[in-house]
Enzyme design. Structure first.
Site, mmCIF file in Angstrom:
data_model
loop_
_atom_site.group_PDB
_atom_site.id
_atom_site.type_symbol
_atom_site.label_atom_id
_atom_site.label_comp_id
_atom_site.label_asym_id
_atom_site.label_seq_id
_atom_site.Cartn_x
_atom_site.Cartn_y
_atom_site.Cartn_z
ATOM 1 N N SER A 29 0.830 -1.215 0.000
ATOM 2 C CA SER A 29 0.000 0.000 0.000
ATOM 3 C C SER A 29 0.873 1.278 0.000
ATOM 4 O O SER A 29 0.526 2.280 -0.630
ATOM 5 C CB SER A 29 -0.915 -0.088 1.216
ATOM 6 N N LYS A 84 -16.286 15.073 2.406
ATOM 7 C CA LYS A 84 -15.785 14.874 1.039
ATOM 8 C C LYS A 84 -16.981 14.779 0.093
ATOM 9 O O LYS A 84 -18.087 14.452 0.536
ATOM 10 C CB LYS A 84 -14.966 13.571 0.988
ATOM 11 N N GLU A 142 -1.085 9.523 11.522
ATOM 12 C CA GLU A 142 -2.379 10.120 11.156
ATOM 13 C C GLU A 142 -3.448 9.588 12.106
ATOM 14 O O GLU A 142 -3.616 8.372 12.234
ATOM 15 C CB GLU A 142 -2.774 9.786 9.717
ATOM 16 N N ALA A 189 -18.087 4.564 6.530
ATOM 17 C CA ALA A 189 -16.757 4.498 5.879
ATOM 18 C C ALA A 189 -16.338 3.055 5.618
ATOM 19 O O ALA A 189 -15.776 2.751 4.564
ATOM 20 C CB ALA A 189 -15.717 5.203 6.735
ATOM 21 N N ASP A 204 0.651 8.845 6.439
ATOM 22 C CA ASP A 204 -0.287 7.973 7.151
ATOM 23 C C ASP A 204 0.196 6.521 7.203
ATOM 24 O O ASP A 204 -0.609 5.601 7.207
ATOM 25 C CB ASP A 204 -1.692 8.069 6.527
ATOM 26 N N ARG A 254 -7.165 5.140 14.746
ATOM 27 C CA ARG A 254 -8.565 5.555 14.527
ATOM 28 C C ARG A 254 -9.303 5.487 15.858
ATOM 29 O O ARG A 254 -9.260 4.463 16.542
ATOM 30 C CB ARG A 254 -9.187 4.610 13.502
HETATM 31 P P1 0O2 Z 1 -6.270 2.967 4.372
HETATM 32 O O1 0O2 Z 1 -6.698 1.588 3.977
HETATM 33 O O2 0O2 Z 1 -7.096 3.489 5.513
HETATM 34 O O3 0O2 Z 1 -4.813 3.094 4.603
HETATM 35 P P2 0O2 Z 1 -2.821 12.570 1.759
HETATM 36 O O4 0O2 Z 1 -2.559 11.391 2.689
HETATM 37 O O5 0O2 Z 1 -3.109 13.837 2.502
HETATM 38 O O6 0O2 Z 1 -1.777 12.726 0.751
HETATM 39 P P3 0O2 Z 1 -5.279 11.357 1.222
HETATM 40 O O7 0O2 Z 1 -4.827 9.932 1.191
HETATM 41 O O8 0O2 Z 1 -6.439 11.709 0.329
HETATM 42 O O9 0O2 Z 1 -4.082 12.265 0.875
HETATM 43 O O10 0O2 Z 1 -5.568 11.801 2.717
HETATM 44 P P4 0O2 Z 1 -6.896 11.815 3.527
HETATM 45 O O11 0O2 Z 1 -7.961 12.547 2.836
HETATM 46 O O12 0O2 Z 1 -6.508 12.306 4.884
HETATM 47 O O13 0O2 Z 1 -7.327 10.277 3.594
HETATM 48 C C1 0O2 Z 1 -6.507 9.313 4.138
HETATM 49 C C2 0O2 Z 1 -7.307 8.186 4.761
HETATM 50 O O14 0O2 Z 1 -8.621 8.603 5.142
HETATM 51 C C3 0O2 Z 1 -7.576 7.004 3.822
HETATM 52 O O15 0O2 Z 1 -6.459 6.176 3.829
HETATM 53 C C4 0O2 Z 1 -8.811 6.377 4.441
HETATM 54 O O16 0O2 Z 1 -8.473 5.629 5.602
HETATM 55 C C5 0O2 Z 1 -9.598 7.589 4.867
HETATM 56 N N1 0O2 Z 1 -10.454 8.096 3.792
HETATM 57 C C6 0O2 Z 1 -10.316 9.243 3.109
HETATM 58 N N2 0O2 Z 1 -11.301 9.397 2.217
HETATM 59 C C7 0O2 Z 1 -12.097 8.311 2.329
HETATM 60 C C8 0O2 Z 1 -13.308 7.913 1.667
HETATM 61 O O17 0O2 Z 1 -13.831 8.572 0.779
HETATM 62 N N3 0O2 Z 1 -13.850 6.723 2.061
HETATM 63 C C9 0O2 Z 1 -13.311 5.948 3.039
HETATM 64 N N4 0O2 Z 1 -13.927 4.805 3.361
HETATM 65 N N5 0O2 Z 1 -12.157 6.307 3.677
HETATM 66 C C10 0O2 Z 1 -11.577 7.468 3.334
HETATM 67 P P5 0O2 Z 1 -6.134 5.223 2.617
HETATM 68 O O18 0O2 Z 1 -4.659 5.216 2.435
HETATM 69 O O19 0O2 Z 1 -6.948 5.582 1.414
HETATM 70 O O20 0O2 Z 1 -6.643 3.820 3.070
#
Ligand code: 0O2
Length: 220
Positions: free
Chosen positions: A47, A110, A137, A149, A70, A75
């Site tokens: 990832s 969002k 994060e 989510a 992150d 969480r």
């Molecule tokens: P995972 O599986 O949780 O690791 P940036 O990190 O600032 O460069 P990003 O990734 O858009 O850009 O940051 P943001 O908006 O802070 O989102 C990071 C994490 O928030 C995501 O991590 C998700 O965990 C959660 N997230 C953000 N947007 C969404 C969404 O639309 N739906 C859901 N279900 N979760 C969301 P990862 O790496 O995508 O995934």
């Protein structure tokens, strides 16, 4: 590589301890627990590489460390929206935590409906020969936001990120329903707190003939 992963593991242990202290202290001091549960995770190498590729980050440990913020994630799931901001303030006040960025997807969800409060922070990790400030994060959300989510995340992967428009619209509607539910729960909780306060005040209240007359008059 081992050192790289270790720093994130220790950073998560440090922040988890901080959150557990807040939780315990809050329960003892206020007879109330604002935190339902806490999860932590370290991003998988796969990832991390995917994100690095997407964001065009050079594949060096230094660049990844600096630009993917992150890798270590915590969480926190709360009962009420007000609890989210309460926890966020308490965390931000801690002098060894350096807040880098706050993304408030509750005040400004969002476009797909996603809600959560994200705090990107750096926390110090003391190794045997040096100190490292590690990115963590923190995502703070309610049970309803978390439910939405996790379902949205599953659907997103089920459709291999190509979610049909009709389902996207339904998800957005579900996010609004979750928001309304949170607002309703917050109102009920506030009402219950007011009633509880009044009851505890009444327990310590001594009725004089004058106050009884006043109370009777106010009920007319
Ligand atoms: P995972 O599986 O949780 O690791 P940036 O990190 O600032 O460069 P990003 O990734 O858009 O850009 O940051 P943001 O908006 O802070 O989102 C990071 C994490 O928030 C995501 O991590 C998700 O965990 C959660 N997230 C953000 N947007 C969404 C969404 O639309 N739906 C859901 N279900 N979760 C969301 P990862 O790496 O995508 O995934």
């Amino acid at each position: 590589m081992t050192r790289f992963g270790m720093a994130y593991k220790f950073a998560l242990e440090a922040i988890t301890t901080k959150v557990n202290i807040l939780k315990e202290e809050f329960r003892l001091a206020h007879e109330y627990n604002p935190i339902e549960h806490v999860n932590t995770r370290i991003k998988t190498v796969e990832s991390i590489l995917k994100k690095a590729e997407k964001k065009k980050i050079p594949l060096t440990l230094e660049a990844i460390k600096e630009n993917i913020r992150d890798i270590a994630g915590i969480r926190i799931i709360c009962s009420f929206v007000s609890d989210i901001y309460r926890i966020s303030e308490m965390i931000q006040k801690q002098s060894d935590i350096q807040v880098i960025e706050i993304k408030d997807y509750i005040k400004k969800p969002k476009p797909n409906g996603y809600q959560s409060l994200h705090i990107v922070m750096k926390i110090p990790v003391y190794m045997s020969d040096h100190k490292e400030n590690v990115f963590v994060e923190m995502q703070i959300r309610t049970i309803a936001m978390d439910f939405w989510a996790s379902l949205e995340h599953k659907i997103y992967y089920k459709y291999n990120r190509q979610v049909p428009e009709r389902i996207k619209a339904e998800l957005k509607e579900a996010a609004l329903t979750a928001r309304e539910l949170d607002q309703k729960m917050e109102r009920i909780n506030q009402e219950v707190s007011i009633i509880k306060n009044q009851e505890s005040q009444l327990e310590h209240f001594v009725y004089t003939p004058e106050t009884i007359v006043k109370l009777l008059n106010s009920k007319k």
